[in-house]
Design an enzyme around this catalytic site. Structure first.
Site, mmCIF file in Angstrom:
data_model
loop_
_atom_site.group_PDB
_atom_site.id
_atom_site.type_symbol
_atom_site.label_atom_id
_atom_site.label_comp_id
_atom_site.label_asym_id
_atom_site.label_seq_id
_atom_site.Cartn_x
_atom_site.Cartn_y
_atom_site.Cartn_z
ATOM 1 N N HIS A 17 -22.473 -52.641 5.293
ATOM 2 C CA HIS A 17 -21.158 -53.283 5.232
ATOM 3 C C HIS A 17 -20.813 -53.883 6.604
ATOM 4 O O HIS A 17 -20.305 -55.011 6.695
ATOM 5 C CB HIS A 17 -20.056 -52.263 4.891
ATOM 6 N N LYS A 41 -16.204 -47.207 -10.808
ATOM 7 C CA LYS A 41 -16.504 -46.104 -9.892
ATOM 8 C C LYS A 41 -15.229 -45.270 -9.724
ATOM 9 O O LYS A 41 -14.585 -45.299 -8.685
ATOM 10 C CB LYS A 41 -16.921 -46.645 -8.521
ATOM 11 N N ARG A 91 -27.591 -58.014 -1.630
ATOM 12 C CA ARG A 91 -28.761 -57.257 -1.178
ATOM 13 C C ARG A 91 -30.033 -57.740 -1.849
ATOM 14 O O ARG A 91 -31.080 -57.830 -1.231
ATOM 15 C CB ARG A 91 -28.579 -55.764 -1.493
ATOM 16 N N SER A 128 -23.550 -47.252 -0.676
ATOM 17 C CA SER A 128 -22.762 -46.037 -0.432
ATOM 18 C C SER A 128 -23.159 -44.923 -1.399
ATOM 19 O O SER A 128 -23.255 -43.760 -1.014
ATOM 20 C CB SER A 128 -21.272 -46.330 -0.604
HETATM 21 O O1 PNS Z 1 -17.885 -52.116 -3.273
HETATM 22 P P1 PNS Z 1 -17.658 -52.495 -4.717
HETATM 23 O O2 PNS Z 1 -17.412 -51.263 -5.559
HETATM 24 O O3 PNS Z 1 -18.759 -53.367 -5.272
HETATM 25 O O4 PNS Z 1 -16.297 -53.361 -4.714
HETATM 26 C C1 PNS Z 1 -15.863 -53.942 -5.908
HETATM 27 C C2 PNS Z 1 -14.435 -54.492 -5.760
HETATM 28 C C3 PNS Z 1 -13.481 -53.380 -5.378
HETATM 29 C C4 PNS Z 1 -14.434 -55.580 -4.705
HETATM 30 C C5 PNS Z 1 -14.097 -55.094 -7.149
HETATM 31 O O5 PNS Z 1 -14.255 -54.117 -8.142
HETATM 32 C C6 PNS Z 1 -12.686 -55.673 -7.178
HETATM 33 O O6 PNS Z 1 -12.489 -56.787 -6.748
HETATM 34 N N1 PNS Z 1 -11.742 -54.864 -7.710
HETATM 35 C C7 PNS Z 1 -10.360 -55.233 -7.794
HETATM 36 C C8 PNS Z 1 -9.966 -55.515 -9.261
HETATM 37 C C9 PNS Z 1 -10.363 -56.918 -9.665
HETATM 38 O O7 PNS Z 1 -9.956 -57.903 -9.083
HETATM 39 N N2 PNS Z 1 -11.183 -56.995 -10.740
HETATM 40 C C10 PNS Z 1 -11.654 -58.235 -11.294
HETATM 41 C C11 PNS Z 1 -12.987 -58.647 -10.694
HETATM 42 S S1 PNS Z 1 -13.539 -60.173 -11.366
#
Ligand code: PNS
Length: 169
Positions: A17, A41, A91, A128
């Site tokens: 990150h 998650k 990645r 993570s």
């Molecule tokens: O580190 P991660 O778990 O891949 O992060 C994912 C995250 C938190 C960036 C993504 O799940 C997110 O944007 N969540 C907020 C809710 C949202 O906007 N959902 C629609 C995505 S198209």
């Protein structure tokens, strides 16, 4: 002023990150590292406040990087903060399908673009979830997370083990 957001769960922040945040900070005038909720998650090792504390510490060397938390949609956060660029690290090809889908969904909701930065090869395997799994079973993750995160991770896993809980996040 070019402003971007680096969103994620950061449970916890890894060196992968930091690599992405550092490189984004060279491309944009201002970068907000935003701790959000990934619905898939649900179970967390660290609270949002703890994850933000760890991020604040590791992002301190970057003068144009700040840390924030958000609930709800990332696109709402972008609108509220006048952000038009979402930075995501890629990645491997396996990341691409889901990231592309999210990028397209986000840009269909508001006026935002997603900028993909390829993860540096030394971090291409780093996640993570894997860090937590390896650390849970006593593996050495000291090269994968910052020292402060390693300390907190070791402590939290010991607390969980003492409480007889397994980490299923
Ligand atoms: O580190 P991660 O778990 O891949 O992060 C994912 C995250 C938190 C960036 C993504 O799940 C997110 O944007 N969540 C907020 C809710 C949202 O906007 N959902 C629609 C995505 S198209």
């Amino acid at each position: 002023m070019r402003k971007a957001v680096c969103p994620g769960s950061f449970d916890p922040v890894t060196n992968g990150h930091i690599d992405i945040v550092s490189r984004a900070s060279q491309l944009f005038d201002e970068v907000v590292v935003a701790v959000g909720v990934n619905k898939s998650k649900a179970r967390r090792l660290f609270s949002a406040e703890e994850r933000m504390e760890m991020l604040e510490k590791v992002c301190a060397p970057f003068p144009n990087v700040s840390v924030a938390g958000f609930e709800g949609l990332l696109t709402t956060f972008c609108e509220q903060h006048g952000i038009r660029a979402i930075v995501k690290g890629l990645r491997a090809v396996s990341d691409f399908d889901y990231e592309l889908q999210m990028a397209q969904m986000n840009s269909s909701l508001v006026d935002v673009e997603t900028v993909f930065i390829p993860t540096s090869p030394e971090y291409s395997f780093l996640a993570s979830s894997l860090v937590k799994e390896v650390a849970t079973f006593g593996g050495d993750v000291s090269g994968l997370v910052p020292p402060d995160v390693l300390t907190r991770l070791t402590q939290r896993l010991a607390e969980r083990a003492a409480a007889g809980e397994e980490d299923r996040s």
